[in-house]
Design a protein around this motif. Structure first.
Motif, short mmCIF file in Angstrom:
data_model
loop_
_atom_site.label_atom_id
_atom_site.label_comp_id
_atom_site.label_asym_id
_atom_site.label_seq_id
_atom_site.Cartn_x
_atom_site.Cartn_y
_atom_site.Cartn_z
N ARG A 50 0.83 -1.20 0.00
CA ARG A 50 0.00 0.00 0.00
C ARG A 50 0.88 1.27 0.00
O ARG A 50 0.56 2.25 -0.67
CB ARG A 50 -0.92 0.00 1.23
CG ARG A 50 -2.06 -0.99 1.13
CD ARG A 50 -2.86 -1.07 2.42
NE ARG A 50 -3.97 -1.99 2.27
CZ ARG A 50 -5.17 -1.65 1.82
NH1 ARG A 50 -5.44 -0.39 1.52
NH2 ARG A 50 -6.12 -2.55 1.67
N ARG A 87 -10.04 -7.48 -5.97
CA ARG A 87 -8.69 -7.77 -5.46
C ARG A 87 -8.47 -9.28 -5.32
O ARG A 87 -7.38 -9.78 -5.60
CB ARG A 87 -8.46 -7.05 -4.13
CG ARG A 87 -8.14 -5.59 -4.36
CD ARG A 87 -7.41 -4.98 -3.21
NE ARG A 87 -8.27 -4.75 -2.07
CZ ARG A 87 -7.86 -4.83 -0.81
NH1 ARG A 87 -6.62 -5.16 -0.53
NH2 ARG A 87 -8.69 -4.57 0.17
N ARG A 99 -2.61 -13.35 -10.65
CA ARG A 99 -1.38 -12.69 -11.12
C ARG A 99 -0.26 -13.72 -11.32
O ARG A 99 -0.26 -14.78 -10.69
CB ARG A 99 -0.96 -11.59 -10.14
CG ARG A 99 -0.48 -12.12 -8.83
CD ARG A 99 -0.10 -11.01 -7.85
NE ARG A 99 0.30 -11.58 -6.60
CZ ARG A 99 0.07 -11.03 -5.42
NH1 ARG A 99 -0.56 -9.90 -5.31
NH2 ARG A 99 0.50 -11.63 -4.32
#
Ligand code: DC
Length: 251
Positions: A60, A207, A214
């Motif tokens: 983040r 998410r 991914r």
């Protein structure tokens, strides 16, 4: 004699036995976003007097850096990879304990960004930053450095699979998306963040999908990880569950 930790009561003798005279271990807690990883991780770290590290906060913080420096487009989430790579060594992240809030706070280049990194603009962009290989490489080596002396609880997505594959205790947490979104909504409301439940639910699902699909260190349960679906569990039940597992490993 009993002690109260986070409002829960435990036998002092058990606590004492857990705190002292036992070998230090690494506890890896992975799982889906808002599955309650950090609550459980913080509580067990406190109980054992271990370091607690929120690895998601690091991704983040990098995302915040990218947003501030216009290295990611807030609308279509396109990242200026080359520029971000050239800046990567200027990104310094560390954590400091705030005794007033009883919380570990995240610092980006010596600025306390704890509140800033929890905002929706960071949540909406973080998956696009955390899937970049060189970002992960840098974060992972920093995380491994922090765990060198053990006595650490780290939560994230790849802690049991990539960061600490040799961790003595690995937990994989899940709960259904609606339960997770509701928890996150409550948490943000308490912190006066103006956001709707539907916006959060959408963000949680998106998410999950990006984290699972991914190429770089996708979210997946390590073979030797113990799964916990906490959809119908309260904090005390979860804590008691993990204490049972810890006891077997520190003896
Ligand atoms: O735990 P969190 O929701 O605050 O994490 C923010 C994002 O960072 C999440 O969408 C996935 C990413 N993340 C990651 O890729 N690897 C980790 N070890 C921790 C988080």
């Amino acid at each position: 004699m009993s002690n109260v930790i986070f409002g829960f009561t435990f036998d002092a003798q058990i606590l004492f036995k857990m705190f002292k005279s036992h070998k230090k271990i690494i506890i890896a807690i992975d799982g889906y976003s808002s599955s309650g990883k950090s609550t459980l991780a913080k509580e067990i770290a406190k109980l054992l007097d271990y370091k607690y590290i929120d690895s998601g906060a690091m991704y983040r913080a990098v995302t915040l850096f990218a947003l501030r420096n216009k290295l990611i487009d807030n609308i279509n989430h396109k990242v200026n990879i080359e520029k971000l790579q050239s800046f990567i060594n200027q990104i310094h992240i560390n954590f400091k304990y705030n005794s007033e809030t009883n919380n570990q706070e995240t610092y980006l280049n010596n600025e306390n960004v704890e509140a800033e990194i929890r905002k929706m603009n960071v949540s909406n962009n973080v998956s696009f930053i955390s899937k970049i290989g060189f970002v992960r490489k840098k974060m992972v080596s920093f995380q491994q450095e922090m765990g060198k002396e053990k006595g650490i609880v780290m939560d994230g997505r790849d802690i049991g699979t990539v960061v600490f594959p040799e961790a003595e205790l690995k937990v994989f947490m899940n709960a259904n998306a609606e339960v997770r979104a509701k928890r996150r909504f409550q948490e943000l409301k308490e912190n006066n963040v103006d956001v709707s439940y539907n916006e959060i639910l959408e963000n949680v699902k998106k998410r999950d999908h990006i984290d699972e699909t991914r190429d770089e260190s996708p979210l997946k349960k390590a073979n030797d990880s113990i799964e916990l679906d906490n959809s119908n569990m309260n904090r005390q039940e979860q804590l008691e569950w993990i204490i049972g597992l810890v006891k077997k490993r520190i003896n």
